[in-house]
Scaffold this active site. Sequence first.
Site, PDB file in Angstrom:
ATOM      1  N   GLN A 232       0.930  -1.265   0.078  1.00  0.00           N
ATOM      2  CA  GLN A 232      -0.067  -0.012   0.065  1.00  0.00           C
ATOM      3  C   GLN A 232       0.723   1.442   0.109  1.00  0.00           C
ATOM      4  O   GLN A 232       1.686   1.399   0.926  1.00  0.00           O
ATOM      5  CB  GLN A 232      -0.835  -0.021   1.215  1.00  0.00           C
ATOM      6  CG  GLN A 232      -1.721   1.209   1.388  1.00  0.00           C
ATOM      7  CD  GLN A 232      -2.380   1.142   2.832  1.00  0.00           C
ATOM      8  OE1 GLN A 232      -1.717   0.612   3.738  1.00  0.00           O
ATOM      9  NE2 GLN A 232      -3.486   1.761   3.185  1.00  0.00           N
TER      10      GLN A 232
ATOM     11  N   SER B  48       0.953   6.348   2.845  1.00  0.00           N
ATOM     12  CA  SER B  48       1.503   7.328   3.513  1.00  0.00           C
ATOM     13  C   SER B  48       2.873   8.009   3.003  1.00  0.00           C
ATOM     14  O   SER B  48       3.696   7.260   2.128  1.00  0.00           O
ATOM     15  CB  SER B  48       1.977   6.602   4.925  1.00  0.00           C
ATOM     16  OG  SER B  48       1.076   5.939   5.427  1.00  0.00           O
TER      17      SER B  48
ATOM     18  N   SER C  98       4.584  -1.299   4.221  1.00  0.00           N
ATOM     19  CA  SER C  98       4.695  -2.756   4.612  1.00  0.00           C
ATOM     20  C   SER C  98       4.774  -3.538   3.267  1.00  0.00           C
ATOM     21  O   SER C  98       4.091  -3.589   2.385  1.00  0.00           O
ATOM     22  CB  SER C  98       3.797  -3.368   5.505  1.00  0.00           C
ATOM     23  OG  SER C  98       3.378  -2.380   6.555  1.00  0.00           O
TER      24      SER C  98
ATOM     25  N   GLU D 213      -9.227  -1.672   5.751  1.00  0.00           N
ATOM     26  CA  GLU D 213      -8.066  -1.767   6.339  1.00  0.00           C
ATOM     27  C   GLU D 213      -8.184  -2.100   8.040  1.00  0.00           C
ATOM     28  O   GLU D 213      -7.726  -3.169   8.591  1.00  0.00           O
ATOM     29  CB  GLU D 213      -7.083  -0.759   6.281  1.00  0.00           C
ATOM     30  CG  GLU D 213      -5.858  -0.792   6.909  1.00  0.00           C
ATOM     31  CD  GLU D 213      -4.609   0.313   6.520  1.00  0.00           C
ATOM     32  OE1 GLU D 213      -5.193   1.168   5.930  1.00  0.00           O
ATOM     33  OE2 GLU D 213      -3.632   0.314   6.868  1.00  0.00           O
TER      34      GLU D 213
ATOM     35  N   GLU E 141      -5.596   8.315  18.014  1.00  0.00           N
ATOM     36  CA  GLU E 141      -6.162   9.519  18.215  1.00  0.00           C
ATOM     37  C   GLU E 141      -7.098   9.915  17.014  1.00  0.00           C
ATOM     38  O   GLU E 141      -8.272  10.312  17.237  1.00  0.00           O
ATOM     39  CB  GLU E 141      -5.141  10.645  18.343  1.00  0.00           C
ATOM     40  CG  GLU E 141      -4.360  10.473  19.618  1.00  0.00           C
ATOM     41  CD  GLU E 141      -3.052   9.193  19.455  1.00  0.00           C
ATOM     42  OE1 GLU E 141      -2.709   8.716  18.476  1.00  0.00           O
ATOM     43  OE2 GLU E 141      -2.639   9.026  20.501  1.00  0.00           O
TER      44      GLU E 141
HETATM   45  C1  LIG Z   1       3.799  -1.160  11.513  1.00  0.00           C
HETATM   46  C2  LIG Z   1       3.234  -0.157  10.537  1.00  0.00           C
HETATM   47  C3  LIG Z   1       2.919  -0.453   9.264  1.00  0.00           C
HETATM   48  C4  LIG Z   1       2.612   0.444   8.239  1.00  0.00           C
HETATM   49  N1  LIG Z   1       2.178   0.216   7.281  1.00  0.00           N
HETATM   50  C5  LIG Z   1       1.883   1.025   6.046  1.00  0.00           C
HETATM   51  C6  LIG Z   1       1.763   0.628   4.647  1.00  0.00           C
HETATM   52  O1  LIG Z   1       2.046  -0.468   4.316  1.00  0.00           O
HETATM   53  N2  LIG Z   1       1.273   1.805   3.916  1.00  0.00           N
HETATM   54  C7  LIG Z   1       1.053   2.865   4.274  1.00  0.00           C
HETATM   55  O2  LIG Z   1       0.788   3.737   3.416  1.00  0.00           O
HETATM   56  N3  LIG Z   1       1.455   3.196   5.621  1.00  0.00           N
HETATM   57  C8  LIG Z   1       1.552   2.602   6.497  1.00  0.00           C
HETATM   58  N4  LIG Z   1       1.962   2.985   7.844  1.00  0.00           N
HETATM   59  C9  LIG Z   1       1.787   4.392   8.081  1.00  0.00           C
HETATM   60  C10 LIG Z   1       0.730   4.712   9.116  1.00  0.00           C
HETATM   61  O3  LIG Z   1      -0.482   4.627   8.198  1.00  0.00           O
HETATM   62  C11 LIG Z   1       0.883   6.104   9.390  1.00  0.00           C
HETATM   63  O4  LIG Z   1       2.149   6.146  10.187  1.00  0.00           O
HETATM   64  C12 LIG Z   1      -0.256   6.667  10.291  1.00  0.00           C
HETATM   65  O5  LIG Z   1      -1.408   7.007   9.581  1.00  0.00           O
HETATM   66  C13 LIG Z   1       0.325   7.902  10.968  1.00  0.00           C
HETATM   67  O6  LIG Z   1       0.846   8.884  10.212  1.00  0.00           O
HETATM   68  P1  LIG Z   1       2.431   9.429  10.525  1.00  0.00           P
HETATM   69  O7  LIG Z   1       3.204   8.281  10.925  1.00  0.00           O
HETATM   70  O8  LIG Z   1       2.545  10.489   9.474  1.00  0.00           O
HETATM   71  O9  LIG Z   1       1.930  10.338  11.960  1.00  0.00           O
HETATM   72  P2  LIG Z   1       1.306  11.822  11.904  1.00  0.00           P
HETATM   73  O10 LIG Z   1       0.035  12.031  11.064  1.00  0.00           O
HETATM   74  O11 LIG Z   1       2.329  12.846  11.907  1.00  0.00           O
HETATM   75  O12 LIG Z   1       0.816  11.838  13.481  1.00  0.00           O
HETATM   76  C14 LIG Z   1       1.673  12.049  14.659  1.00  0.00           C
HETATM   77  C15 LIG Z   1       0.981  12.294  15.997  1.00  0.00           C
HETATM   78  O13 LIG Z   1      -0.116  13.235  15.812  1.00  0.00           O
HETATM   79  C16 LIG Z   1      -1.479  12.725  16.250  1.00  0.00           C
HETATM   80  N5  LIG Z   1      -2.263  13.197  15.277  1.00  0.00           N
HETATM   81  C17 LIG Z   1      -2.234  13.692  13.998  1.00  0.00           C
HETATM   82  N6  LIG Z   1      -3.685  14.263  13.591  1.00  0.00           N
HETATM   83  C18 LIG Z   1      -4.384  14.269  14.671  1.00  0.00           C
HETATM   84  C19 LIG Z   1      -5.685  14.893  15.062  1.00  0.00           C
HETATM   85  N7  LIG Z   1      -6.136  15.256  13.824  1.00  0.00           N
HETATM   86  N8  LIG Z   1      -6.060  14.604  16.142  1.00  0.00           N
HETATM   87  C20 LIG Z   1      -5.353  14.409  17.201  1.00  0.00           C
HETATM   88  N9  LIG Z   1      -3.927  13.768  17.024  1.00  0.00           N
HETATM   89  C21 LIG Z   1      -3.795  13.783  15.719  1.00  0.00           C
HETATM   90  C22 LIG Z   1      -1.434  11.327  15.661  1.00  0.00           C
HETATM   91  O14 LIG Z   1      -2.083  10.400  16.386  1.00  0.00           O
HETATM   92  C23 LIG Z   1       0.337  11.106  16.236  1.00  0.00           C
HETATM   93  O15 LIG Z   1       0.242  10.665  17.662  1.00  0.00           O
HETATM   94  C24 LIG Z   1       2.374   2.092   8.670  1.00  0.00           C
HETATM   95  C25 LIG Z   1       2.868   2.175   9.964  1.00  0.00           C
HETATM   96  C26 LIG Z   1       3.132   1.296  11.011  1.00  0.00           C
HETATM   97  C27 LIG Z   1       3.721   1.934  12.330  1.00  0.00           C
END
Ligand SMILES: Cc1cc2nc3c(=O)[nH]c(=O)nc-3n(C[C@H](O)[C@H](O)[C@H](O)COP(=O)(O)OP(=O)(O)OC[C@H]3O[C@@H](n4cnc5c(N)ncnc54)[C@H](O)[C@@H]3O)c2cc1C
Length: 393
Positions: free
Chosen positions: A112, A115, A147, A230, A363
């Site tokens: 996928q 992100s 992933s 998902e 969150e």
């Molecule tokens: C093990 C693992 C596998 C993954 N696999 C995939 C994959 O295969 N493909 C893919 O595309 N992505 C994948 N991801 C990515 C995952 O979807 C993102 O990490 C996730 O959506 C969070 O985005 P970010 O890391 O940019 O954090 P951010 O969006 O930057 O968030 C940082 C912090 O701010 C908080 N936050 C952000 N916005 C808000 C809001 N509006 N209200 C309250 N709190 C908020 C969040 O909860 C978090 O604590 C994977 C992640 C992990 C950990």
Amino acid sequence: MTDAEELQSRTRELLAAHPPAGTDHLDFLRARFDAGLAWVHYPEGLGGLGVPRALQTVVDAELEAAGAPDNDPRRIGIGLGMAAPTVLRYGTEEQKRRYLRPLWTGEEVWCQLFSEPGAGSDLAALGTRAVREGDDWVVNGQKVWTSSAHIARWAILIARTDPDVPKHAGITYFICDMTDPGVEVRPLRQITGEAEFNEVFLTDVRIPDSRRLGEVGDGWRVAQTTLNNERVAIGGMRLPREGGMIGPVSKTWRERPELRTHDLHQRLLKLWVESEVSRLTAERLRQQLVAGQPGPEGAGMKLAFARLNQEISGLEVELRGEEGLLYDDWTMRRPELVDFTGRDAGYRYLRSKGNSIEGGTSEVLLNIVAERVLGLPAEPRTDKDVAWKDLAR
Ligand SMILES: Cc1cc2nc3c(=O)[nH]c(=O)nc-3n(C[C@H](O)[C@H](O)[C@H](O)COP(=O)(O)OP(=O)(O)OC[C@H]3O[C@@H](n4cnc5c(N)ncnc54)[C@H](O)[C@@H]3O)c2cc1C
């Protein structure tokens, strides 16, 4: 004959024509797909028979009793849980016929590409660009946390095709061939020491328009199908009692009486009951799915799954005392699946930290439940009428 009896007899016919003991693993899976017994709720000709999803258990029970091979659903979870329902809903007939069979048999793994470094929770802000050139789209950008990209043949990809409209409107959904020139996959090492996911760099990758899913500019709507599925795929797996994270800790509790304390007993009982409630709720959610596409309710399931996994694995580490601090293997491996029950307590503890991030952070899922399930007021969204190119980044 009832639907269930009909399915039972079809499954027996499959087993008689392809006895599992003497049939190649892949040949069996292909024959099962062609017999419509792969996912029975899918249409005929696409691995199903168009009957209610709940009847899959009839087929699965027959096949399990006969020792038939399965398609290793954990290894192809993104394909089964997310790509397939999206292709089924938005794909052309040609796309469905090309992609669904090898996806289901596990011959082609999917990943996928959603992100990005600057777009996770706020996924609609993504900046990977797709520009139309003749019959192709030329894609440039960077994805992250992908992933299984290291074993994937195909990816579901969302990219910006129109920067001049608000962020949700200018996105288009594609199927990307991970073996094409310009796709570069680099490992990202996680807290577990493994590199289960990756950074993916896309440089002048040419995607034919025939691999677009849905209309140009409608990618956000298409992506909702992926994201809702998902959450159900991550939090709503079918499990036997004690089949999830609660299994190993309950086993340790029974086998190692010297580790027990009154306080840990109370916590274990509470988590055991919550796990069972969560397991039964997932079962009910799956039954609701029979009636249609998953909605925001899957967010609640995934929230409970992440919290319980983290609390239970924490309890297990405490229960094991010093032993709980050991870790079985720090070498950087490139696993093909997440194996919660095959590894030690330390792995479960560390890997479950990602459960409250992947598939939407807890969150953000709380926001979804608040707004779309409970009908509470939405967060203020000041950027919804601003062109993506004018947003602060
Ligand atoms: C093990 C693992 C596998 C993954 N696999 C995939 C994959 O295969 N493909 C893919 O595309 N992505 C994948 N991801 C990515 C995952 O979807 C993102 O990490 C996730 O959506 C969070 O985005 P970010 O890391 O940019 O954090 P951010 O969006 O930057 O968030 C940082 C912090 O701010 C908080 N936050 C952000 N916005 C808000 C809001 N509006 N209200 C309250 N709190 C908020 C969040 O909860 C978090 O604590 C994977 C992640 C992990 C950990």
